[in-house]
Each structure stands twice: as structure tokens, then as C-alpha cells.
Design a protein around this motif. Structure first.
Motif, PDB file in Angstrom:
ATOM      1  N   ILE A   1      -4.294  17.836  11.010  1.00  0.00           N
ATOM      2  CA  ILE A   1      -4.874  18.514  12.170  1.00  0.00           C
ATOM      3  C   ILE A   1      -3.881  18.523  13.328  1.00  0.00           C
ATOM      4  CG2 ILE A   1      -6.760  18.455  13.836  1.00  0.00           C
ATOM      5  CD1 ILE A   1      -8.474  17.200  11.561  1.00  0.00           C
ATOM      6  N   LEU A   2      -3.221  17.390  13.556  1.00  0.00           N
ATOM      7  CA  LEU A   2      -2.210  17.333  14.613  1.00  0.00           C
ATOM      8  C   LEU A   2      -1.054  18.289  14.325  1.00  0.00           C
ATOM      9  CD1 LEU A   2      -2.111  13.513  15.339  1.00  0.00           C
ATOM     10  CD2 LEU A   2      -2.726  15.304  16.960  1.00  0.00           C
ATOM     11  N   ASN A   3      -0.662  18.400  13.065  1.00  0.00           N
ATOM     12  CA  ASN A   3       0.414  19.329  12.708  1.00  0.00           C
ATOM     13  C   ASN A   3       0.031  20.767  13.016  1.00  0.00           C
ATOM     14  OD1 ASN A   3       1.960  17.191  11.815  1.00  0.00           O
ATOM     15  ND2 ASN A   3       1.516  17.526   9.654  1.00  0.00           N
ATOM     16  N   CYS A   4      -1.222  21.123  12.788  1.00  0.00           N
ATOM     17  CA  CYS A   4      -1.678  22.480  13.089  1.00  0.00           C
ATOM     18  C   CYS A   4      -1.696  22.736  14.593  1.00  0.00           C
ATOM     19  CB  CYS A   4      -3.063  22.725  12.500  1.00  0.00           C
ATOM     20  SG  CYS A   4      -3.036  22.895  10.702  1.00  0.00           S
ATOM     21  N   ILE A   5      -2.085  21.748  15.366  1.00  0.00           N
ATOM     22  CA  ILE A   5      -2.060  21.904  16.827  1.00  0.00           C
ATOM     23  C   ILE A   5      -0.615  22.061  17.297  1.00  0.00           C
ATOM     24  CG2 ILE A   5      -2.521  20.760  19.027  1.00  0.00           C
ATOM     25  CD1 ILE A   5      -4.959  19.469  17.728  1.00  0.00           C
ATOM     26  N   ALA A   6       0.279  21.279  16.717  1.00  0.00           N
ATOM     27  CA  ALA A   6       1.694  21.327  17.119  1.00  0.00           C
ATOM     28  C   ALA A   6       2.328  22.669  16.781  1.00  0.00           C
ATOM     29  CB  ALA A   6       2.453  20.199  16.446  1.00  0.00           C
ATOM     30  N   LYS A   7       1.777  23.370  15.806  1.00  0.00           N
ATOM     31  CA  LYS A   7       2.316  24.670  15.395  1.00  0.00           C
ATOM     32  C   LYS A   7       2.377  25.630  16.574  1.00  0.00           C
ATOM     33  CE  LYS A   7       3.253  27.980  12.365  1.00  0.00           C
ATOM     34  NZ  LYS A   7       4.516  28.024  11.685  1.00  0.00           N
ATOM     35  N   HIS A   8       1.356  25.633  17.419  1.00  0.00           N
ATOM     36  CA  HIS A   8       1.279  26.597  18.517  1.00  0.00           C
ATOM     37  C   HIS A   8       1.483  25.972  19.893  1.00  0.00           C
ATOM     38  CE1 HIS A   8       0.038  29.654  15.714  1.00  0.00           C
ATOM     39  NE2 HIS A   8      -0.925  28.870  15.266  1.00  0.00           N
ATOM     40  N   GLU A   9       1.728  24.689  19.952  1.00  0.00           N
ATOM     41  CA  GLU A   9       1.806  23.996  21.246  1.00  0.00           C
ATOM     42  C   GLU A   9       2.957  24.515  22.110  1.00  0.00           C
ATOM     43  OE1 GLU A   9       0.281  21.430  24.049  1.00  0.00           O
ATOM     44  OE2 GLU A   9      -0.549  22.037  22.142  1.00  0.00           O
ATOM     45  N   LYS A  10       4.129  24.688  21.525  1.00  0.00           N
ATOM     46  CA  LYS A  10       5.277  25.168  22.294  1.00  0.00           C
ATOM     47  C   LYS A  10       5.023  26.582  22.808  1.00  0.00           C
ATOM     48  CE  LYS A  10      10.298  25.890  22.017  1.00  0.00           C
ATOM     49  NZ  LYS A  10      10.336  26.184  23.403  1.00  0.00           N
ATOM     50  N   LYS A  11       4.438  27.426  21.974  1.00  0.00           N
ATOM     51  CA  LYS A  11       4.140  28.810  22.375  1.00  0.00           C
ATOM     52  C   LYS A  11       3.132  28.821  23.523  1.00  0.00           C
ATOM     53  CE  LYS A  11       3.648  33.340  21.040  1.00  0.00           C
ATOM     54  NZ  LYS A  11       4.662  34.299  21.115  1.00  0.00           N
TER      55      LYS A  11
ATOM     56  N   PRO B   1     -10.965  24.367  17.630  1.00  0.00           N
ATOM     57  CA  PRO B   1     -11.647  23.596  16.573  1.00  0.00           C
ATOM     58  C   PRO B   1     -10.870  22.353  16.135  1.00  0.00           C
ATOM     59  CG  PRO B   1     -11.695  25.921  16.054  1.00  0.00           C
ATOM     60  CD  PRO B   1     -10.819  25.775  17.248  1.00  0.00           C
ATOM     61  N   PHE B   2      -9.545  22.445  16.127  1.00  0.00           N
ATOM     62  CA  PHE B   2      -8.729  21.285  15.762  1.00  0.00           C
ATOM     63  C   PHE B   2      -8.914  20.163  16.781  1.00  0.00           C
ATOM     64  CE2 PHE B   2      -6.144  24.968  14.201  1.00  0.00           C
ATOM     65  CZ  PHE B   2      -6.325  24.746  12.854  1.00  0.00           C
ATOM     66  N   VAL B   3      -8.881  20.532  18.057  1.00  0.00           N
ATOM     67  CA  VAL B   3      -9.051  19.545  19.122  1.00  0.00           C
ATOM     68  C   VAL B   3     -10.446  18.934  19.064  1.00  0.00           C
ATOM     69  CG1 VAL B   3      -9.088  19.220  21.633  1.00  0.00           C
ATOM     70  CG2 VAL B   3      -7.330  20.661  20.596  1.00  0.00           C
ATOM     71  N   ASP B   4     -11.447  19.767  18.803  1.00  0.00           N
ATOM     72  CA  ASP B   4     -12.828  19.265  18.726  1.00  0.00           C
ATOM     73  C   ASP B   4     -12.987  18.217  17.627  1.00  0.00           C
ATOM     74  OD1 ASP B   4     -13.572  20.894  20.825  1.00  0.00           O
ATOM     75  OD2 ASP B   4     -14.453  22.451  19.555  1.00  0.00           O
ATOM     76  N   VAL B   5     -12.400  18.470  16.458  1.00  0.00           N
ATOM     77  CA  VAL B   5     -12.503  17.504  15.357  1.00  0.00           C
ATOM     78  C   VAL B   5     -11.837  16.193  15.745  1.00  0.00           C
ATOM     79  CG1 VAL B   5     -11.710  16.993  13.011  1.00  0.00           C
ATOM     80  CG2 VAL B   5     -12.747  19.190  13.515  1.00  0.00           C
ATOM     81  N   LEU B   6     -10.659  16.278  16.360  1.00  0.00           N
ATOM     82  CA  LEU B   6      -9.976  15.044  16.760  1.00  0.00           C
ATOM     83  C   LEU B   6     -10.778  14.270  17.794  1.00  0.00           C
ATOM     84  CD1 LEU B   6      -6.255  16.227  16.983  1.00  0.00           C
ATOM     85  CD2 LEU B   6      -7.287  14.774  15.243  1.00  0.00           C
ATOM     86  N   MET B   7     -11.410  14.975  18.715  1.00  0.00           N
ATOM     87  CA  MET B   7     -12.160  14.290  19.768  1.00  0.00           C
ATOM     88  C   MET B   7     -13.485  13.734  19.252  1.00  0.00           C
ATOM     89  SD  MET B   7     -11.375  16.693  23.063  1.00  0.00           S
ATOM     90  CE  MET B   7     -12.013  15.555  24.278  1.00  0.00           C
ATOM     91  N   LYS B   8     -14.183  14.487  18.413  1.00  0.00           N
ATOM     92  CA  LYS B   8     -15.509  14.051  17.952  1.00  0.00           C
ATOM     93  C   LYS B   8     -15.438  13.109  16.761  1.00  0.00           C
ATOM     94  CE  LYS B   8     -17.752  18.202  19.625  1.00  0.00           C
ATOM     95  NZ  LYS B   8     -18.230  19.525  19.264  1.00  0.00           N
ATOM     96  N   GLU B   9     -14.655  13.476  15.763  1.00  0.00           N
ATOM     97  CA  GLU B   9     -14.632  12.704  14.521  1.00  0.00           C
ATOM     98  C   GLU B   9     -13.689  11.502  14.591  1.00  0.00           C
ATOM     99  OE1 GLU B   9     -16.733  13.488  12.152  1.00  0.00           O
ATOM    100  OE2 GLU B   9     -17.362  15.417  12.960  1.00  0.00           O
ATOM    101  N   TYR B  10     -12.540  11.688  15.223  1.00  0.00           N
ATOM    102  CA  TYR B  10     -11.553  10.605  15.288  1.00  0.00           C
ATOM    103  C   TYR B  10     -11.589   9.868  16.627  1.00  0.00           C
ATOM    104  CZ  TYR B  10      -9.432  12.205  10.952  1.00  0.00           C
ATOM    105  OH  TYR B  10      -9.212  12.544   9.643  1.00  0.00           O
TER     106      TYR B  10
END
Length: 114
Positions: free
Chosen positions: A23-33, A65-74
Motif C-alpha cells: 500500500i505504501l509503495n502504491c502511495i509513493a508511486k504518485h507522491e512526487k507527482k 483509499p490507500f491512505v484510508d486503509v493505512l489509517m483505519k486498518e493499520y
């Protein structure tokens, strides 16, 4: 992406198993952009033609959705997510297709966490 890492990721995604790292890798995919677009939006805010905000909003909506999973589930905070993003390895960042697959799994709601 390393072949062994990619194969391990594909095996887990075939069983709808997600990890914090994926999930973090997917967030990092677009973070720089997103950061670049935020800078451009601020820089050209006064101009009449500023489509940077629209593109940035689309990427933020895609990432949510990636951020939501990290905040709620993890149980991670935004600061914790930002700190974890700094340690993501460039070689482990997945393709857009893999990010779309992971996002689809999250949006369906039928996934397992590891």
C-alpha cells in the motif's frame, strides 16, 4: 522491480492479501507527482489557466483509499505515513496496472491484511 519481489507480490495479490508495504509503495508511486503539481498550482494560482489543481485533485482522490486503509486498518497517522513513504525503495514501486489492481481490491472491500 525485482523479479522475486514481483512474483511474491503477484502471489499475494492473487489471494487478495495486502501488506502495509504494498500500500505504501502504491502511495509513493504518485507522491512526487502530487508534490510537483502542488508547487505548480501555488506558483500559477493567480493565472487564469491553472489546470494543475484539477490534476492534483484527481491523483489525491486516487490515493485516498490507500491512505484510508493505512489509517483505519493499520492505525497509522498521516505523519506516520509520510515518514514511512520516505523509506520506500524506488525499485519496489509497482506499475500503474498493479496499483490499479490493489486499488480495485481495496474498493471491493474483500481483502486480507498481513
Amino acid at each position: 522491480m525485482d523479479r522475486s519481489y514481483r512474483l511474491k507480490m503477484e502471489d499475494k495479490l492473487n489471494t487478495n492479501t495486502l501488506t502495509k508495504e504494498y500500500i505504501l509503495n502504491c502511495i509513493a508511486k504518485h507522491e512526487k507527482k502530487i508534490n510537483d503539481l502542488a508547487y505548480k498550482e501555488k506558483r500559477y494560482r493567480a493565472s487564469n489557466y491553472n489546470n494543475h489543481k484539477l490534476e492534483m485533485d484527481k491523483l489525491i482522490e486516487y490515493r485516498q483509499p490507500f491512505v484510508d486503509v493505512l489509517m483505519k486498518e493499520y492505525r497509522m497517522s498521516l505523519d506516520g505515513i509520510k515518514t514511512a513513504l520516505q523509506s520506500v525503495k524506488d525499485k519496489n514501486i509497482p506499475t500503474n496496472a498493479v496499483c490499479d489492481q490493489i486499488r480495485g481490491i481495496i474498493m471491493n472491500g474483500c481483502y486480507f491484511l498481513e
